[in-house]
Design an enzyme around this catalytic site. Sequence first.
Site, PDB file in Angstrom:
ATOM      1  N   PRO A   2     -23.304  26.108  -1.308  1.00 15.01           N
ATOM      2  CA  PRO A   2     -24.251  26.890  -2.101  1.00 15.01           C
ATOM      3  C   PRO A   2     -24.295  28.214  -2.516  1.00 15.01           C
ATOM      4  CG  PRO A   2     -24.712  26.757   0.220  1.00 15.01           C
ATOM      5  CD  PRO A   2     -23.384  26.492  -0.010  1.00 15.01           C
ATOM      6  N   GLU A   3     -24.217  28.233  -4.056  1.00 13.22           N
ATOM      7  CA  GLU A   3     -23.908  29.599  -4.821  1.00 13.22           C
ATOM      8  C   GLU A   3     -25.338  29.910  -5.395  1.00 13.22           C
ATOM      9  OE1 GLU A   3     -20.639  29.590  -7.379  1.00 13.22           O
ATOM     10  OE2 GLU A   3     -19.626  27.948  -6.426  1.00 13.22           O
TER      11      GLU A   3
END
Length: 272
Positions: A2-3
């Site tokens: 997850p960015e």
Amino acid sequence: MPELPEVETICRGITPLIVGLSIAGIIIREPRLCVLIPADLSASLHGRTVLAVSRRAKYLLIHCSGDCTLLIHLGMSGTLRFFAEPLSCERHDHVEIIFDQGGRLRFRDPRRFGAILLSHGDPLAHPALAGLGPEPLSDEFTTDYLYRRSRQRTVAVKSFLMDQKTVVGVGNIYASEALHAAGIVPWRPCGTISRRRYALLVKEVRAVLLHAIEAGGTTLRDFQSAAGKPGYFAQELMVYGRAGDQCRKCGGEIQNIRIGGRSSFYCSGCQS
DNA sequence: CATGCGGCCTGGCAGC
DNA sequence: TGCTGCCAGGCCGCAT
């Protein structure tokens, strides 16, 4: 995994599902993810109402009544899903928040790089958030800011961009993508890049993140939204994970090198 | 101070 | 088929 776009997708997904619910309890099967011991975390959260959900950097903030905020970081492999009905838990389902009204929020994280923290008072003052750089989609993230901050520094621009003290939310995928879009080679020392090129980089960082949010994030392997749906940005990636393939802009071959210990993708035709 | 690297974890996959 | 080694979206702490 997850960015910023993935965390934002989760944030938007769970907001309408959990705001207004009150917390009946929390089940912690893997205490190492949590800063507080399970009993303390449970006691701190029991009976509180979820007031809002927000995102700061790659952290998800669950704001509860009584000035108390749960900070959740998904690490590399974390997912957060909401289930209306109780389901048997699987391997790596480490933490579960159960609501009085029914429904539960389940945190799964095979690699256990994630974290769950509890903040009292202003969550932005919490040590985990206090030293972070500006949000890339905010007005604070400007050409001047990046340019000034990079002067006299020798780190590769890609590492500079991924440093959460420079700007938050940009990880390995979107750093490669933004640099490709801006035509900047990822290993260039950040202090040697002109103001003009930083102006373009700022614009492209914003564009790629916004575009990825619209697509619901990038699913390479296991990312899914709170509702269990994958993101569709993977098919729009220009360089990340495409080593040996043709550049979609110039037809050149996408290269993969290591910068700061991370795989970095670029096209030598488009980037210099 | 700035930089680079190993470590934290598990799972998936390529190659033998 | 089964083993080994390598790789993975993040981040911290340590050595230089």
